[in-house]
Design an enzyme around this catalytic site. Structure first.
Site, PDB file in Angstrom:
ATOM      1  N   GLY A 115       4.572  35.069   2.593  1.00 28.63           N
ATOM      2  CA  GLY A 115       3.358  35.881   2.449  1.00 28.63           C
ATOM      3  C   GLY A 115       2.745  35.777   1.062  1.00 28.63           C
ATOM      4  O   GLY A 115       1.883  36.581   0.695  1.00 28.63           O
ATOM      5  N   GLU A 121       7.781  39.952  -5.831  1.00 27.52           N
ATOM      6  CA  GLU A 121       9.023  40.294  -5.115  1.00 27.52           C
ATOM      7  C   GLU A 121      10.234  40.035  -6.000  1.00 27.52           C
ATOM      8  O   GLU A 121      11.171  40.836  -6.053  1.00 27.52           O
ATOM      9  CB  GLU A 121       9.112  39.482  -3.816  1.00 27.52           C
ATOM     10  CG  GLU A 121       8.054  39.919  -2.808  1.00 27.52           C
ATOM     11  CD  GLU A 121       7.945  39.034  -1.579  1.00 27.52           C
ATOM     12  OE1 GLU A 121       7.356  39.486  -0.594  1.00 27.52           O
ATOM     13  OE2 GLU A 121       8.450  37.892  -1.600  1.00 27.52           O
TER      14      GLU A 121
HETATM   15  C1  5RP Z   1       6.315  37.614   1.566  1.00 29.89           C
HETATM   16  C2  5RP Z   1       7.737  37.452   1.981  1.00 29.89           C
HETATM   17  C3  5RP Z   1       8.143  38.112   3.257  1.00 29.89           C
HETATM   18  O1  5RP Z   1       9.184  38.982   2.994  1.00 29.89           O
HETATM   19  C4  5RP Z   1       8.586  37.050   4.222  1.00 29.89           C
HETATM   20  O2  5RP Z   1       7.536  36.104   4.368  1.00 29.89           O
HETATM   21  C5  5RP Z   1       8.972  37.641   5.572  1.00 29.89           C
HETATM   22  O3  5RP Z   1       7.846  38.166   6.196  1.00 29.89           O
HETATM   23  P1  5RP Z   1       7.898  38.792   7.649  1.00 29.89           P
HETATM   24  O4  5RP Z   1       8.650  40.077   7.555  1.00 29.89           O
HETATM   25  O5  5RP Z   1       6.444  38.974   8.012  1.00 29.89           O
HETATM   26  O6  5RP Z   1       8.571  37.789   8.562  1.00 29.89           O
HETATM   27  O7  5RP Z   1       8.535  36.850   1.332  1.00 29.89           O
HETATM   28  O8  5RP Z   1       6.018  36.860   0.432  1.00 29.89           O
END
Ligand code: 5RP
Length: 247
Positions: A115, A121
């Site tokens: 994302g 993060e």
């Molecule tokens: C965003 C992330 C998310 O935690 C990862 O992509 C998982 O997303 P989802 O819960 O929609 O599967 O790292 O940068």
């Protein structure tokens, strides 16, 4: 007719995955409630699984002080649900950080950044006392790297970084049309499977000039994983994965 069947089965898979995400979100909220007081600050990640977590957590907004968000999207959602969003520079005390992942291995190392929120993060995970990862079982892998590894790069360094990444043996692809909350670009490295998890790859990529950070969490792993499976929610710690138990 065949196309219709494919669409219906895709929809069913999506709904099923969402059911598992909601289950782990509920398990994570119960766990977090056992750790916090009215003074606590909770770190909140980004993505669809975290969105379920935020929805559940909002029912308990009076039981903690506020939240640190790892993205503008999560901050907006938290605020809309009446949870106070706090600037990370105003505290060093984040009780627990809850976030999803794109891949998780048995050492609880992760690939994150699907994302595009990987840098914030990593920052919140670095500050938090405990990092709880929540995911449906599709994210659990023996070895990381089938999911392309996201790298956040300063825009003017995009081509330079891509050339340097090529030397690592992967296939860097610019995620066109995406700008991160920090105003940067994302390059996804394909073809790195199986990724080295001794920490050297994560460090090596971060040393390329123009890289902000990469989405491999091999140094700061999760401390605890809640995984949504058809049999229920299993909990995993780095040393006890063979004993992952249902709750
Ligand atoms: C965003 C992330 C998310 O935690 C990862 O992509 C998982 O997303 P989802 O819960 O929609 O599967 O790292 O940068």
């Amino acid at each position: 007719m065949v196309l219709k069947q494919v669409i219906v089965s895709d929809c069913e898979a999506f709904l099923d995955q969402n059911r598992l995400k909601k289950l782990v979100a509920q398990a994570a909220v119960s766990y977090v409630l056992s750790k916090i007081s009215v003074h606590s600050i909770i770190g909140i990640g980004t993505g669809s699984t975290t969105d379920f977590f935020i929805d559940e957590l909002a029912n308990h907004r009076d039981k903690f002080y506020g939240a640190i968000a790892s993205s503008n999207a999560s901050a907006t959602k938290l605020a809309a649900l009446g949870i106070q969003v706090i600037d990370l520079n105003s505290t060093s005390d984040v009780e627990v950080y809850v976030d999803g992942a794109d891949e998780i291995n048995p050492l609880l190392q992760l690939i994150k950044g699907g994302g595009a929120a990987l840098t914030r993060e990593k920052i919140v995970a670095a500050v938090a006392r405990e990092f709880v990862c929540i995911a449906d079982v599709s994210k659990w892998v023996d070895e990381l790297g089938k999911f392309p590894l996201p790298i956040e790069v300063i825009p003017m360094a995009r081509s330079h970084v891509a050339r340097e990444l090529l030397k690592l043996g992967g296939d860097p692809v610019w995620r066109q049309g995406v700008t991160t909350d920090n105003g940067n670009y994302i390059i996804d490295i394909h073809g790195l499977w199986p990724i080295k998890t001794d920490g050297s790859l994560e460090t090596c990529i971060n040393q390329i000039t123009g890289v902000v950070t990469n989405g491999l969490f091999s140094h700061r792993t999760a401390d605890l994983v809640f995984l949504g499976t058809e049999e229920g929610v299993t909990t995993h710690k780095p040393d006890s994965n063979l004993d992952g138990r249902s709750s």
